[in-house]
Scaffold this active site. Structure first.
Site, mmCIF file in Angstrom:
data_model
loop_
_atom_site.group_PDB
_atom_site.id
_atom_site.type_symbol
_atom_site.label_atom_id
_atom_site.label_comp_id
_atom_site.label_asym_id
_atom_site.label_seq_id
_atom_site.Cartn_x
_atom_site.Cartn_y
_atom_site.Cartn_z
ATOM 1 C CG HIS A 1 -3.819 -0.522 -6.795
ATOM 2 N ND1 HIS A 1 -4.181 0.062 -5.621
ATOM 3 C CD2 HIS A 1 -3.818 -1.857 -6.540
ATOM 4 C CE1 HIS A 1 -4.396 -0.862 -4.701
ATOM 5 N NE2 HIS A 1 -4.178 -2.047 -5.237
ATOM 6 N NE ARG B 1 -4.307 -1.438 0.247
ATOM 7 C CZ ARG B 1 -4.488 -2.452 -0.593
ATOM 8 N NH1 ARG B 1 -3.588 -2.713 -1.522
ATOM 9 N NH2 ARG B 1 -5.565 -3.206 -0.524
ATOM 10 C CD GLU C 1 -3.412 3.428 -5.165
ATOM 11 O OE1 GLU C 1 -2.419 2.984 -4.555
ATOM 12 O OE2 GLU C 1 -4.400 2.759 -5.454
#
Ligand SMILES: NC(=O)C1=CN([C@@H]2O[C@H](COP(=O)(O)OP(=O)(O)OC[C@H]3O[C@@H](n4cnc5c(N)ncnc54)[C@H](O)[C@@H]3O)[C@@H](O)[C@H]2O)C=CC1
Ligand SMILES: O=C(O)C(=O)COP(=O)(O)O
Length: 320
Positions: free
Chosen positions: A286, A239, A268
């Site tokens: 991602h 992450r 993000e």
């Protein structure tokens, strides 16, 4: 019949499971994230929620759903978007989708390792920009992987999948983790556990595979980059906020480390503007679990979890 709210578009086999079980299914059928206000409306009266990792599952969302809510089935293995404590307090079962995305994400981690160390992104950009080029003895030299050391932070499912791939490329593996990996896995990978300082000092490629939590917030920052080899690479498919992105930009620009491969970002879908300037950073949006097979398996596992809880059964993958 229960009311199941699905907060974003998911592969059809997942919806089929919910409908075959006789539930009323209400899907926000779009790739775009639903505005929060509208989501709070949509969840009203839901007995089950299937949530995507872009949705914040907190007290506000559970309140909006109402007391009849029984289960939140996150369509992701990472569940930092879900307030598990609040779910627990209210007797709402929370589930995730472990296992089914392990190999796909390991592939992306290995892909990023190859892209970063062999400068594949730079090469692509040169050809596409029309910049003149020709083969040269010293042209775009990268760094080989054989006999180099992969340092894994978090030797769980995806960490192990990445380590297996790296072994096939001739790398040695060390790891640091919250807990000791099973002995069989250590033997299979020839890997031993070290503390984070040793991992930073010895890794030629450092790959992050721990969950995001307060304990892993900015696990890598300026001090950690300073402790790494200048020839080392950092890869993140975990992450974004596990890395202090501003500190990473500085480390990449100053040559404190050699390069990075990132699938996830601190804010993000925003990407630190400094990263865009770094030729030695490989940036992908991602894509860890982004295969048809994996996304389908995630959707069906999440649906199985919801259906089980609504039937009063133990779900296949509760968050413990
Ligand atoms: N880029 C992507 O698309 C994807 C990203 N992910 C991320 O990868 C993470 C790992 O997934 P899995 O391997 O399936 O989980 P897992 O639970 O199998 O492995 C996590 C490992 O991290 C270790 N760990 C936990 N806390 C730690 C800490 N504070 N410091 C160091 N190690 C720690 C655990 O002991 C465990 O070995 C997920 O939490 C998710 O955030 C997962 C799937 C796709
Ligand atoms: O399951 C997770 O943790 C994920 O990161 C899922 O990956 P995705 O965003 O669906 O590619």
């Amino acid at each position: 019949m229960s009311r199941v709210v699905v907060t974003g578009r998911i592969p059809k086999p997942g919806l089929d499971i919910l409908r075959r079980a006789g539930h009323e299914v209400d899907v926000w059928d779009s790739e775009d994230q639903q505005p929060r206000e509208q989501l709070l409306e949509q969840v009203r009266g839901a007995d089950a929620l299937l949530t995507l990792l872009t949705e914040k599952v907190d007290a506000e969302l559970l309140d909006a759903a109402g007391d009849q809510l029984q289960v939140v089935a996150n369509v992701a293995v990472g569940y930092n978007n879900v307030d598990v404590e609040v779910c627990r307090e209210r007797g709402v079962v929370a589930t995730n989708t472990p296992g089914v995305l392990t190999e796909a994400t390991g592939d992306i981690a290995m892909g990023l390792i190859l892209m970063a160390t062999r400068r594949l992104g730079e090469g692509e950009r040169i050809i596409r920009s029309g910049t003149p080029w020709q083969w040269g003895m010293f042209y775009l030299l990268g760094s080989g992987l054989q006999r180099k050391t992969l340092g894994v932070v978090g030797l769980g499912g995806i960490g192990a999948a990445t380590a297996r791939r790296a072994r096939a490329f001739g790398m040695n593996v060390i790891y640091s983790s919250r807990s000791q990996a099973p002995r069989d896995l250590e033997l299979e990978l020839g890997a031993h556990r070290v503390d984070l300082d040793t991992l930073l000092a010895e890794s030629d490629v450092l790959s992050l595979h721990c969950p995001y939590s307060p304990a892993t917030h900015h696990l890598l920052g300026s001090e950690e980059f300073a402790a790494m080899k200048p020839s080392a690479y950092v890869v993140n498919t975990a992450r974004g906020p596990v890395i202090d992105e501003a500190a990473l930009v500085e480390a990449l620009q100053s040559g404190q480390i050699a390069g990075a491969g990132l699938d996830v970002f601190e804010d993000e879908p925003e990407v630190h503007p400094g990263l865009l300037e770094c030729e030695n950073a490989v940036l992908v949006p991602h894509l860890g679990s982004a295969t048809i097979e994996t996304r389908t398996a995630m959707a069906t596992l999440a649906a199985d979890n919801a259906v089980a809880v609504l039937a009063g059964e133990e779900p296949p993958s509760p968050i413990r």
